[in-house]
Design a protein around this motif. Structure first.
Motif, PDB file in Angstrom:
ATOM      1  N   ILE A 132       3.242  41.007  43.699  1.00  0.00           N
ATOM      2  CA  ILE A 132       3.262  41.932  42.806  1.00  0.00           C
ATOM      3  C   ILE A 132       2.885  41.300  41.449  1.00  0.00           C
ATOM      4  O   ILE A 132       3.552  40.282  41.059  1.00  0.00           O
ATOM      5  CB  ILE A 132       4.665  42.685  42.418  1.00  0.00           C
ATOM      6  N   GLY A 133       1.813  41.889  40.918  1.00  0.00           N
ATOM      7  CA  GLY A 133       1.411  41.063  39.477  1.00  0.00           C
ATOM      8  C   GLY A 133       1.738  41.922  38.447  1.00  0.00           C
ATOM      9  O   GLY A 133       1.429  42.947  37.885  1.00  0.00           O
ATOM     10  N   LEU A 134       3.386  41.478  37.828  1.00  0.00           N
ATOM     11  CA  LEU A 134       3.672  42.337  36.634  1.00  0.00           C
ATOM     12  C   LEU A 134       3.601  41.270  35.450  1.00  0.00           C
ATOM     13  O   LEU A 134       3.000  41.350  34.497  1.00  0.00           O
ATOM     14  CB  LEU A 134       4.848  43.053  36.939  1.00  0.00           C
ATOM     15  N   ALA A 170       0.669  32.854  46.787  1.00  0.00           N
ATOM     16  CA  ALA A 170      -0.247  31.858  47.648  1.00  0.00           C
ATOM     17  C   ALA A 170      -0.400  32.111  48.981  1.00  0.00           C
ATOM     18  O   ALA A 170      -1.035  31.701  49.816  1.00  0.00           O
ATOM     19  CB  ALA A 170       0.232  30.466  47.459  1.00  0.00           C
ATOM     20  N   ARG A 171       0.549  33.240  49.433  1.00  0.00           N
ATOM     21  CA  ARG A 171       0.567  33.607  50.725  1.00  0.00           C
ATOM     22  C   ARG A 171       0.057  35.170  51.134  1.00  0.00           C
ATOM     23  O   ARG A 171      -0.237  35.564  52.069  1.00  0.00           O
ATOM     24  CB  ARG A 171       1.986  33.513  51.402  1.00  0.00           C
ATOM     25  N   ALA A 172       0.112  35.832  49.877  1.00  0.00           N
ATOM     26  CA  ALA A 172      -0.197  37.244  50.186  1.00  0.00           C
ATOM     27  C   ALA A 172      -1.447  37.505  50.542  1.00  0.00           C
ATOM     28  O   ALA A 172      -2.589  37.177  50.084  1.00  0.00           O
ATOM     29  CB  ALA A 172       0.223  38.061  48.901  1.00  0.00           C
ATOM     30  N   HIS A 173      -1.751  38.812  51.176  1.00  0.00           N
ATOM     31  CA  HIS A 173      -3.157  39.269  51.396  1.00  0.00           C
ATOM     32  C   HIS A 173      -3.638  40.032  50.096  1.00  0.00           C
ATOM     33  O   HIS A 173      -4.934  40.106  49.938  1.00  0.00           O
ATOM     34  CB  HIS A 173      -3.251  40.209  52.433  1.00  0.00           C
ATOM     35  N   PHE A 174      -2.668  40.875  49.706  1.00  0.00           N
ATOM     36  CA  PHE A 174      -3.298  41.592  48.362  1.00  0.00           C
ATOM     37  C   PHE A 174      -2.035  41.352  47.168  1.00  0.00           C
ATOM     38  O   PHE A 174      -0.748  41.058  47.725  1.00  0.00           O
ATOM     39  CB  PHE A 174      -3.096  43.060  49.000  1.00  0.00           C
ATOM     40  N   MET A 175      -2.435  41.936  45.996  1.00  0.00           N
ATOM     41  CA  MET A 175      -1.721  41.855  44.771  1.00  0.00           C
ATOM     42  C   MET A 175      -1.778  43.366  44.479  1.00  0.00           C
ATOM     43  O   MET A 175      -2.865  44.018  44.464  1.00  0.00           O
ATOM     44  CB  MET A 175      -2.022  40.959  44.049  1.00  0.00           C
ATOM     45  N   SER A 176      -0.515  43.964  44.207  1.00  0.00           N
ATOM     46  CA  SER A 176      -0.519  45.202  43.122  1.00  0.00           C
ATOM     47  C   SER A 176      -0.280  44.793  41.912  1.00  0.00           C
ATOM     48  O   SER A 176       0.606  44.206  41.363  1.00  0.00           O
ATOM     49  CB  SER A 176       0.740  46.018  43.575  1.00  0.00           C
ATOM     50  N   LEU A 192      -2.371  51.835  30.648  1.00  0.00           N
ATOM     51  CA  LEU A 192      -2.327  50.779  31.733  1.00  0.00           C
ATOM     52  C   LEU A 192      -2.499  51.737  33.069  1.00  0.00           C
ATOM     53  O   LEU A 192      -2.358  52.739  33.067  1.00  0.00           O
ATOM     54  CB  LEU A 192      -0.762  50.338  32.034  1.00  0.00           C
ATOM     55  N   SER A 193      -2.918  50.831  33.935  1.00  0.00           N
ATOM     56  CA  SER A 193      -3.239  50.955  35.289  1.00  0.00           C
ATOM     57  C   SER A 193      -2.964  50.032  36.500  1.00  0.00           C
ATOM     58  O   SER A 193      -2.771  48.947  36.177  1.00  0.00           O
ATOM     59  CB  SER A 193      -4.876  51.392  35.540  1.00  0.00           C
ATOM     60  N   GLN A 194      -2.899  50.397  37.581  1.00  0.00           N
ATOM     61  CA  GLN A 194      -2.632  49.516  38.947  1.00  0.00           C
ATOM     62  C   GLN A 194      -3.756  49.464  39.845  1.00  0.00           C
ATOM     63  O   GLN A 194      -4.490  50.683  40.001  1.00  0.00           O
ATOM     64  CB  GLN A 194      -1.300  50.045  39.679  1.00  0.00           C
ATOM     65  N   PHE A 195      -4.095  48.324  40.261  1.00  0.00           N
ATOM     66  CA  PHE A 195      -5.029  48.216  41.118  1.00  0.00           C
ATOM     67  C   PHE A 195      -4.530  47.147  42.365  1.00  0.00           C
ATOM     68  O   PHE A 195      -3.475  46.421  42.395  1.00  0.00           O
ATOM     69  CB  PHE A 195      -6.195  47.226  40.529  1.00  0.00           C
ATOM     70  N   VAL A 196      -5.109  47.464  43.550  1.00  0.00           N
ATOM     71  CA  VAL A 196      -4.930  46.748  44.621  1.00  0.00           C
ATOM     72  C   VAL A 196      -5.945  45.717  44.855  1.00  0.00           C
ATOM     73  O   VAL A 196      -7.129  45.788  44.576  1.00  0.00           O
ATOM     74  CB  VAL A 196      -5.012  47.475  46.045  1.00  0.00           C
TER      75      VAL A 196
END
Length: 382
Positions: A132-134, A170-176, A192-196
């Motif tokens: 999660i990118g917060l 470092a292990r995840a396939h995607f970030m929200s 503000l917006s959210q992206f995969v």
């Protein structure tokens, strides 16, 4: 809705169906964990993709989700049973945890159909993981002050900025990722917006951060002209704040917010002196707190199942859960005063690990100050 009504957490009744799920899943878990190394402490940051895939293959991930996305359409309280058993067993769940807990539900609620079909069934199979990118450098706990920006280009967006304290990046396939798509708006919560974001995208750099217990679960993630296609925008441009506050409801409401210290609690009960009144009083109080937190968390699961809005209630329970969890290592020192070292017996090792680790409990999922601000605002006090 009346303010008082918005924070009432009604008890959730245990059913024979839930107890049958517990029996079946506990049997599955005993077999699935038998071949894994012993868990030194019950904290849900153990990482084991093979175990996550076993859960997915057996149908234990995303069990509340629609069948078309790999789920089983079961009630939230049956999922709660599964989570309790995983945490009580100290299972290594962190590979799939964030994806199953909040990213899958986020995409099913706001994502476009192509994105849902591409990602959500793979989360249910236990083979695709998210971070999660917060949080951002220099922004503290003020999420509305984020500065990472996405600029519109043909067929997509280009993101520049940085995220920090990102679990399993470092292990995840995607970030929200929550980013700013419209700068200069009057309200900080707007634009503000959210992206995969695919974590293998060119221009994305992950820098692991070593914590007090010697682990590198956190990371800083730097975006240097990272391209994200239009299809990876979650929901509508500018709706990010509304979406992320809904997402945080899933993050703050579960038993993981009060069961991280449960192995140390079990060790305390094993070491207690039945004839020592002080032990009975202090441990009795801790067990009562744990029981109340469980009742409240189950009540929130029931609220989610019934379609009610649990955002205010989750802030209260998450704050209370962090207070409880952080008090357990302090209680261990109060009752037994053991020396902290990594090479002692199981009790000493567990106490040492949790003493170092517990500092993060009031930060992850929203700091104590932010949660209390949400509660105060919800109660009309600010």
């Amino acid at each position: 809705m009346d303010i008082a009504q918005s924070i009432i957490i009604r008890p959730a009744t245990s059913t024979p169906e839930q107890e049958e799920v517990r029996r079946v899943f506990r049997s599955f878990l005993q077999e699935a964990l038998a071949s894994l190394p012993p868990r030194k402490v019950n904290c849900w940051n153990g990482y084991n993709p093979e175990f996550s895939r076993k859960l997915g293959e057996a149908g234990w991930l995303g069990i509340t989700w629609p069948k078309e996305y790999g789920g089983r359409e079961r009630p939230q309280l049956e999922r709660f049973v599964v989570l309790e058993e995983l945490l009580a067993a100290g299972a290594p769940v962190s590979a799939h945890w964030i994806a199953e807990r909040q990213c899958g539900p986020l995409l099913m609620r706001y994502g476009n159909e192509a994105l849902r079909k591409q990602i959500v069934p793979r989360i249910a199979k236990g083979e695709l993981y998210f971070c999660i990118g917060l949080s951002e450098p220099d922004c503290g706990s003020d999420l509305a002050s984020i500065r990472t920006r996405a600029e519109k280009v043909p067929d997509g967006w280009v993101i520049n900025g940085a995220k920090v304290w990102t679990s399993n990046a470092a292990r995840a396939h995607f970030m929200s990722a929550l980013v700013r798509t419209t700068p200069g708006v009057e309200s900080r919560h707007a634009g503000l917006s959210q992206f995969v974001v695919d974590m293998k995208t060119e221009g994305l750099t992950v820098r692991p951060i070593r914590n007090m217990v010697g682990q590198s679960d956190f990371a800083e993630v730097v975006f240097d002209n990272v391209f994200v296609p239009d299809s990876h925008l979650i929901g509508n441009e500018g709706d990010g704040w509304r979406q992320v506050t809904t997402e945080l409801t899933f993050e703050r409401s579960g038993p993981d917010r009060y069961l991280s210290s449960t192995q140390l609690m079990a060790e305390l009960l094993d070491h207690a002196d039945a004839g020592e009144k002080h032990h009975a009083i202090e441990l009795g109080r801790a067990v009562a707190e744990l029981s109340n937190l469980r009742a409240m968390s189950r009540g929130i699961a029931n609220m989610i199942n019934n379609g009610d809005d649990p955002r205010l209630a989750t802030s209260i329970v998450k704050d209370a859960g962090a207070l409880h969890e952080q008090r357990i290592p302090e209680l261990a020192h109060l009752l037994f005063g053991a020396e902290l070292r990594p090479d002692g017996d199981r009790f000493i090792r567990t106490q040492s690990f949790m003493t170092q680790h517990a500092i993060c409990f009031s930060i992850r999922g929203g700091t104590r100050e932010i949660l209390r601000g949400i509660t105060a605002k919800g109660l009309g006090l600010r």
